[in-house]
Design an enzyme around this catalytic site. Structure first.
Site, short mmCIF file in Angstrom:
data_model
loop_
_atom_site.label_atom_id
_atom_site.label_comp_id
_atom_site.label_asym_id
_atom_site.label_seq_id
_atom_site.Cartn_x
_atom_site.Cartn_y
_atom_site.Cartn_z
N GLY A 14 90.84 76.59 37.76
CA GLY A 14 91.84 77.85 37.98
C GLY A 14 93.37 77.20 38.46
O GLY A 14 93.92 78.06 38.94
N SER A 15 93.74 75.90 38.22
CA SER A 15 94.85 75.46 38.65
C SER A 15 96.15 76.13 37.88
O SER A 15 97.22 76.13 38.50
CB SER A 15 95.01 73.91 38.66
N ARG A 93 85.08 80.03 26.71
CA ARG A 93 84.37 80.47 25.82
C ARG A 93 85.65 80.99 24.64
O ARG A 93 86.48 81.18 25.03
CB ARG A 93 84.08 82.05 26.10
N ILE A 94 85.17 80.89 23.37
CA ILE A 94 85.93 81.23 22.12
C ILE A 94 85.95 82.90 22.37
O ILE A 94 84.88 83.35 22.09
CB ILE A 94 85.29 80.68 20.71
N HIS A 111 96.91 74.82 25.88
CA HIS A 111 96.16 73.77 25.49
C HIS A 111 96.76 72.42 25.58
O HIS A 111 98.05 72.24 25.56
CB HIS A 111 96.03 73.79 23.99
N VAL A 146 90.56 78.97 16.51
CA VAL A 146 90.65 78.36 17.78
C VAL A 146 91.96 77.48 17.68
O VAL A 146 92.37 76.75 16.81
CB VAL A 146 89.46 77.59 18.13
N GLU A 176 101.82 71.59 32.54
CA GLU A 176 101.17 72.80 31.99
C GLU A 176 101.60 74.03 33.14
O GLU A 176 101.65 75.19 32.89
CB GLU A 176 99.64 72.68 32.19
C1 GRF Z 1 93.83 73.11 31.42
O1 GRF Z 1 93.90 71.70 30.86
C2 GRF Z 1 94.18 73.88 30.05
O2 GRF Z 1 94.95 73.20 29.27
C3 GRF Z 1 92.82 73.93 29.30
O3 GRF Z 1 91.89 73.86 30.45
C4 GRF Z 1 92.35 73.25 31.50
C5 GRF Z 1 92.13 74.43 32.51
O4 GRF Z 1 92.39 73.89 33.95
N1 GRF Z 1 92.75 74.97 28.36
P1 GRF Z 1 92.62 74.70 35.05
O5 GRF Z 1 91.25 75.60 35.13
O6 GRF Z 1 93.75 75.77 34.77
O7 GRF Z 1 92.84 73.93 36.29
#
Ligand code: GRF
Length: 236
Positions: A14-15, A93-94, A111, A146, A176
């Site tokens: 959940g970062s 999950r997809i 992503h 996807v 991100e």
């Molecule tokens: C991130 O690297 C995101 O790009 C990918 O899954 C990871 C999730 O990380 N889809 P977090 O749970 O948000 O820390």
């Protein structure tokens, strides 16, 4: 303009969710709030993030149900919380057409690669193995295929000599945490128009300057933690 209300779907750390909440708290994100966190994992750290920020949360596991039944329950919760934009943030999950159709151009994913390269799981490992010199992250609207929806924002990140999956993933994660909020703000400010695969971004110079000025607050906050070696910040 009505507030953009987020419904976050996350399975783990959940970062990204945390960074979005920090951006709301720091007034970097404007006119945006979080309505609900939904997780499929009762152990998800994302639940601690939700508790910390007072975001209502629900843990829903699919059990024996088929996907559509499962997603109908998710949909119900999103509706109960008046969610206008669904944020996939490490949801493992997809998502099926049922939910995607209900949130057409109102569901985003992040992503950890420059799409269309390295779709699917372990994108950072794939990038390293392929030997690319530049990778990054992509925020896109979710479509039925996807990691293939219209691209909103991308950020390039260099691959360095001696990188491991861990070091590269951390370098990408820093960005991100910035670009997801930018994509959300562009959407909330009605700056995005989707035509086929293409997303037209209508942000003028004053929007960009304003965003840069506000984003600085988050970057400073992020840099303090980075000095202590933390890409994933403590929840406090
Ligand atoms: C991130 O690297 C995101 O790009 C990918 O899954 C990871 C999730 O990380 N889809 P977090 O749970 O948000 O820390």
């Amino acid at each position: 303009m009505a507030k953009e209300r987020l419904g976050i779907l996350a399975s783990g750390r959940g970062s990204n969710f945390q960074a979005i909440m920090e951006n709301i708290e720091l007034n970097v994100l404007e006119n945006v709030d979080a309505g609900v966190l939904i997780t499929d994992n009762p152990e998800a750290r994302a639940l601690e993030v939700a508790d910390h920020y007072g975001v209502p949360h629900q843990t829903i596991e699919p059990g024996e149900r088929d996907k559509e039944e499962y997603e109908k329950e998710i949909h119900e919760i999103l509706r109960e919380h008046d969610v206008s934009l669904v944020i996939l943030a490490g949801f493992m999950r997809i998502v099926s057409p049922y939910l995607i159709e209900n949130y057409d151009k109102k569901m985003m994913n992040i992503h950890p690669a420059l799409l269309p390269a390295f779709k699917g799981l372990n994108a950072q490992k794939k990038a390293l193995e392929y030997g690319v010199k530049i990778t990054g992250c992509t925020v896109h609207y979710v479509s039925k295929e996807v990691d293939s929806g219209p691209i909103i924002v991308q950020q390039a990140v260099p691959v360095k000599e001696g990188d491991t999956v861990g070091s590269l993933s951390r370098r990408i994660l820093v960005f991100e945490h910035r670009v997801y909020s930018k994509a959300i703000q562009l959407h909330a400010d009605d700056k995005l128009t989707v035509r086929g695969r293409k997303v037209k971004v209508d942000a003028d110079e004053s929007w960009k300057e304003d965003w840069k000025r506000r984003e600085k607050g988050f970057i400073e906050h992020q840099e303090k933690a980075l000095e202590e070696g933390k890409v994933v910040r403590e929840i406090k």
